[in-house]
Design an enzyme around this catalytic site. Sequence first.
Site, PDB file in Angstrom:
ATOM      1  N   ARG A  36      62.706 -56.677 -25.244  1.00  0.00           N
ATOM      2  CA  ARG A  36      62.463 -55.256 -25.542  1.00  0.00           C
ATOM      3  C   ARG A  36      61.145 -54.781 -24.928  1.00  0.00           C
ATOM      4  NH1 ARG A  36      63.379 -55.537 -31.851  1.00  0.00           N
ATOM      5  NH2 ARG A  36      65.581 -56.086 -31.970  1.00  0.00           N
ATOM      6  N   ARG A  40      60.479 -48.242 -26.774  1.00  0.00           N
ATOM      7  CA  ARG A  40      59.767 -47.295 -27.626  1.00  0.00           C
ATOM      8  C   ARG A  40      58.266 -47.519 -27.713  1.00  0.00           C
ATOM      9  NH1 ARG A  40      63.447 -48.090 -32.805  1.00  0.00           N
ATOM     10  NH2 ARG A  40      63.577 -50.163 -31.852  1.00  0.00           N
ATOM     11  N   ARG A  49      62.430 -40.426 -21.760  1.00  0.00           N
ATOM     12  CA  ARG A  49      63.662 -40.881 -22.396  1.00  0.00           C
ATOM     13  C   ARG A  49      64.651 -39.745 -22.630  1.00  0.00           C
ATOM     14  NH1 ARG A  49      67.612 -41.427 -24.960  1.00  0.00           N
ATOM     15  NH2 ARG A  49      68.144 -43.056 -26.462  1.00  0.00           N
ATOM     16  N   ASP A  85      72.284 -52.446 -23.502  1.00  0.00           N
ATOM     17  CA  ASP A  85      72.490 -52.797 -24.900  1.00  0.00           C
ATOM     18  C   ASP A  85      73.681 -53.733 -24.998  1.00  0.00           C
ATOM     19  OD1 ASP A  85      73.621 -52.288 -27.831  1.00  0.00           O
ATOM     20  OD2 ASP A  85      71.537 -51.639 -27.799  1.00  0.00           O
ATOM     21  N   TYR A 160      78.698 -56.688 -35.605  1.00  0.00           N
ATOM     22  CA  TYR A 160      78.591 -55.230 -35.568  1.00  0.00           C
ATOM     23  C   TYR A 160      79.969 -54.581 -35.699  1.00  0.00           C
ATOM     24  CZ  TYR A 160      73.682 -55.416 -34.129  1.00  0.00           C
ATOM     25  OH  TYR A 160      72.333 -55.621 -34.091  1.00  0.00           O
TER      26      TYR A 160
END
Length: 359
Positions: A36, A40, A49, A85, A160
């Site tokens: 990552r 962010r 973004r 992702d 998920y």
Amino acid sequence: MASVVGVGTPDRFDDHCFIRACRGLPHERVPVWFMRQAGRSLPEYRAIRGTGTILDAIKNPDLSTEITLQPVRRYGVDAAILYSDIVVPAHAIGFGVTVTPGVGPEIEEPFRSAADLDRLRPLDPVVDTPYVLETVRQLVGELDVPLIGFAGAPFTVASYLIEGRPSRDYLNTKSLMLNDEHLWHSLMDRLADLAVASLTSQIDSGASAVQLFDSWAGALSAAQYQRYAAPHSQKVLSAIESTGVPRIHFGVNTGELLELIKGVGADVVGIDWRVQIDRARLRLGDTVALQGNLDPAAVIAGVDAAVSGTREVLALNAGHPGHIFNLGHGVLPSSDPDVLSEVVRVVHTEGAVGSADPT
């Protein structure tokens, strides 16, 4: 140390410290990158973004390329990881996946029965994820460090799809796994096929290494992992072995699973911060490299704590060539980029590497 198997097809980065570390070969310094690392925590990321979900950004190759490059420019890390992702393949084939800001992946209609297998058609990367392939091609043309492609391991993606959103206990996932083993393995087999197709397409487009994220495998006991998850991760990693690219396998809270994770065919095993890297090496031996494992919280704690933790990891590695420095999980959103820059500086200046056989 015996060199890690799977040297494979020549690549323009074969002599790069990151690739050589993946293979346990001698090189000049410990390589470093961060899971990552694009995202962010970077002000330049927040500036470009835009609106929408991460899936919208991923579908814009120019934007995804720039986001992937940002941490390489800022930190001087030794590898870039594709901005994408793990749910992209399932989203691309129309399973009804979105990624909700502040929540994570959410599924409109979670997987519940054998009828839902029909919603998991094969992935055709050229048709379904052309934007990913274009991003990889653009990055390969611009980067002067290796690009890491990635996919989600079948268990983590399944969690998920079954839970419908991030979970702490995985009760629906384990209930299906334990109550209907045939359906479970059918689901996992299809998810393995998705991962193989996605990883192969990224490698064919120029990725120099890949990482298989089994982020939530630590929710399983060793016996459960061996029976219900390992065969499917092994299928994924075995399918791409012939490409010759290094294969990294990582999961969180997997200290009890490390030997099993090694057994599924990884060239590099990612270690979270709960297991000291020297102890992991004693358990796993010299046929795999190790990646990790500074606690991400040390970065939040400030530069002194982060540098101290970095030096401890380097000391425990003791100059072993089969080591890629990383965090024990991803960069936390509130991380100070300047602290990460200092971690990179320390790794590059103090991360000496010994011979291929440090004993």
